[in-house]
Design an enzyme around this catalytic site. Structure first.
Site, PDB file in Angstrom:
ATOM      1  N   ASN A   1       2.218   9.033  10.489  1.00  0.00           N
ATOM      2  CA  ASN A   1       2.084  10.382  10.131  1.00  0.00           C
ATOM      3  C   ASN A   1       0.718  10.891  10.280  1.00  0.00           C
ATOM      4  O   ASN A   1       0.171  11.840   9.704  1.00  0.00           O
ATOM      5  CB  ASN A   1       2.420  10.474   8.491  1.00  0.00           C
ATOM      6  CG  ASN A   1       3.660   9.970   7.860  1.00  0.00           C
ATOM      7  OD1 ASN A   1       4.631  10.487   8.790  1.00  0.00           O
ATOM      8  ND2 ASN A   1       4.095   8.926   7.117  1.00  0.00           N
TER       9      ASN A   1
ATOM     10  N   ALA B   1       0.929  -1.132  -0.072  1.00  0.00           N
ATOM     11  CA  ALA B   1       0.053  -0.045   0.015  1.00  0.00           C
ATOM     12  C   ALA B   1       0.847   1.336   0.169  1.00  0.00           C
ATOM     13  O   ALA B   1       1.891   1.297   0.665  1.00  0.00           O
ATOM     14  CB  ALA B   1      -0.809   0.000   1.023  1.00  0.00           C
TER      15      ALA B   1
ATOM     16  N   ASN C   1      -6.361  -1.422   1.411  1.00  0.00           N
ATOM     17  CA  ASN C   1      -5.985  -0.696   2.643  1.00  0.00           C
ATOM     18  C   ASN C   1      -6.696   0.456   3.173  1.00  0.00           C
ATOM     19  O   ASN C   1      -6.708   1.357   2.485  1.00  0.00           O
ATOM     20  CB  ASN C   1      -4.404  -0.387   2.425  1.00  0.00           C
ATOM     21  CG  ASN C   1      -3.737  -0.088   3.731  1.00  0.00           C
ATOM     22  OD1 ASN C   1      -4.157   0.826   4.418  1.00  0.00           O
ATOM     23  ND2 ASN C   1      -2.595  -0.655   3.940  1.00  0.00           N
TER      24      ASN C   1
ATOM     25  N   LYS D   1      -2.261  -4.370   9.785  1.00  0.00           N
ATOM     26  CA  LYS D   1      -0.872  -3.765   9.547  1.00  0.00           C
ATOM     27  C   LYS D   1      -0.114  -3.052  10.843  1.00  0.00           C
ATOM     28  O   LYS D   1      -0.773  -2.034  11.327  1.00  0.00           O
ATOM     29  CB  LYS D   1      -0.942  -2.892   8.543  1.00  0.00           C
ATOM     30  CG  LYS D   1       0.726  -2.511   7.949  1.00  0.00           C
ATOM     31  CD  LYS D   1       0.576  -1.650   6.716  1.00  0.00           C
ATOM     32  CE  LYS D   1       1.944  -1.712   5.911  1.00  0.00           C
ATOM     33  NZ  LYS D   1       2.053  -1.190   4.619  1.00  0.00           N
TER      34      LYS D   1
ATOM     35  N   SER E   1       9.496   0.558  -1.644  1.00  0.00           N
ATOM     36  CA  SER E   1      10.672   1.566  -1.898  1.00  0.00           C
ATOM     37  C   SER E   1      11.768   1.187  -2.922  1.00  0.00           C
ATOM     38  O   SER E   1      12.261   2.067  -3.654  1.00  0.00           O
ATOM     39  CB  SER E   1      11.320   1.741  -0.466  1.00  0.00           C
ATOM     40  OG  SER E   1      10.405   2.384   0.401  1.00  0.00           O
TER      41      SER E   1
ATOM     42  N   PHE F   1      -1.590  10.098   4.722  1.00  0.00           N
ATOM     43  CA  PHE F   1      -2.993   9.521   4.181  1.00  0.00           C
ATOM     44  C   PHE F   1      -3.775  10.322   3.215  1.00  0.00           C
ATOM     45  O   PHE F   1      -4.714  10.469   3.218  1.00  0.00           O
ATOM     46  CB  PHE F   1      -4.095   9.263   5.431  1.00  0.00           C
ATOM     47  CG  PHE F   1      -3.605   8.133   6.045  1.00  0.00           C
ATOM     48  CD1 PHE F   1      -2.797   6.956   5.886  1.00  0.00           C
ATOM     49  CD2 PHE F   1      -4.469   7.576   7.197  1.00  0.00           C
ATOM     50  CE1 PHE F   1      -2.435   6.070   6.568  1.00  0.00           C
ATOM     51  CE2 PHE F   1      -4.462   6.380   7.889  1.00  0.00           C
ATOM     52  CZ  PHE F   1      -3.325   5.686   7.481  1.00  0.00           C
TER      53      PHE F   1
ATOM     54  N   SER G   1       0.443   3.865  10.655  1.00  0.00           N
ATOM     55  CA  SER G   1       1.156   4.981   9.818  1.00  0.00           C
ATOM     56  C   SER G   1       1.718   5.906  10.961  1.00  0.00           C
ATOM     57  O   SER G   1       0.857   6.325  11.746  1.00  0.00           O
ATOM     58  CB  SER G   1       0.208   5.804   9.063  1.00  0.00           C
ATOM     59  OG  SER G   1       0.843   6.847   8.493  1.00  0.00           O
TER      60      SER G   1
END
Length: 348
Positions: free
Chosen positions: A174, A60, A138, A207, A309, A113, A172
């Protein structure tokens, strides 16, 4: 057609988010490579009532709005995961918010997001619903949601029947306060409500972060087993910066992905396989950039693996290299099937 070798020098000079947008556009136009040969039979695995031709998926974050899942499947991925998607569209954090660390083959992001919301994604998935391939969705919560768990329930209701599986993203770094949902009491409530929101049996995976202590990992394993989660994805990006040399972008805030994440995420994967006694399917993600990395994740307990990545550095040819190398490593170690190697390095 693979234009990556030609485009890479130019794209490396661009802002990473701009370069990624151009990549998505090229894939939408059909300019991505396509798999030319069937996958080795040894790479196939059955999980969650689904047949995966190979264990390699796109994580994701690559395709937040479900624009190119079929291009990723055509590239040779065994499955594609879109999102993270929230009920309402949101812009995410201010730019710049994605940073390359080439010396480490890593990326730091603080996207927050950013996505077009449920309605836009649902429209795209309805348009491709008869196409083959395993597609995960996700789901996340809006930053300003009064009841974040209600946002996850809404994600289940919006995409049930369109998603092959769900990933509940509570890890996450963030979105302020999001990781608190990994605490035991919060997690028990979240999992109960999310599973109750299903009308059918679409698999639900959780996750998790790599920055968890032993007690937190134990709590997650306990909740997952007791409440009937279908699997775990290990792991999201890390807020740690150990091992990074000071330099351009190294001190940016956000989640770190890429090669530096590999040791930490693999250690957490191994711990989670042990804590769940090998009874819960695990998806290994974090720093995979070679067949050796993918194989290490599998031997540490992963039944499936995801990457992202490394694609920004190596491009689409990496997919075939990993699959070919993984099949060779299974054969060399005497494993006829991928499932036989899962958790081989973990003493239960």
């Amino acid at each position: 057609m693979d234009l990556f070798p030609l485009a890479r020098p130019l794209m490396s000079l661009m802002d990473p988010e701009t370069a990624h947008g151009l990549t998505l556009r090229a894939l939408r136009l059909g300019l991505g490579p396509t798999r030319r040969a069937p996958d080795p039979v040894s790479l196939a695995i059955d999980l969650f009532g689904l047949h995966f031709e190979n264990p390699l998926g796109i994580a994701a974050g690559f395709d937040k709005n479900g624009e190119v899942p079929d291009a990723m499947l055509a590239m040779g991925m065994g499955f594609a995961e879109v999102g993270t998607v929230t009920p309402l569209p949101q812009p995410g954090n201010p730019r710049p918010r994605v940073f390359r660390l080439p010396v480490h083959r890593a990326v730091i992001n603080r996207l927050g997001f950013n996505n077009q919301g449920h309605a836009a994604l649902k429209k795209r998935l309805l348009a491709r619903r008869k196409r083959p391939g395993i597609l995960g969705v996700n789901i996340g919560a809006n930053k300003d949601a009064a009841d974040r768990i209600a946002d996850y329930e809404a994600g289940i209701r919006a995409f049930e029947g369109l998603a092959s599986y769900f990933t509940v993203n509570i890890s996450s770094p963030n979105t302020p306060g999001l990781r608190a949902l990994q605490n035991k009491a919060e997690l028990q409530n979240l999992v109960a409500r999310v599973l109750a929101a299903r009308k059918g049996k679409t698999p639900v995976l959780l996750k998790i972060a790599p920055d968890l202590n032993a007690e937190e990992l134990g709590d997650i394993a306990e909740v997952a087993l007791e409440q009937g989660l279908d699997g775990l994805i290990v792991s999201n990006t890390t807020i740690a910066r150990e091992g990074l040399v000071s330099g351009v972008n190294a001190n940016e805030t956000g989640g770190l992905s890429g090669a530096p994440l590999f040791p930490m995420s693999t250690a957490v994967l191994r711990d989670m396989y042990r804590l769940t006694g090998g009874r819960l399917p695990l998806v290994g993600v974090g720093g995979i950039s070679s067949a050796d990395d993918a194989y290490a994740k599998i031997r540490a307990g992963a039944s499936l693996v995801q990457l992202y990545s490394a694609l920004t550095y190596d491009g689409p040819p990496l997919v075939a290299r990993i699959k070919q190398g993984l099949a060779a490593r299974l054969a060399a170690d005497g494993f006829a099937h991928l499932k036989d190697a899962v958790g081989a390095d973990v003493n239960l």
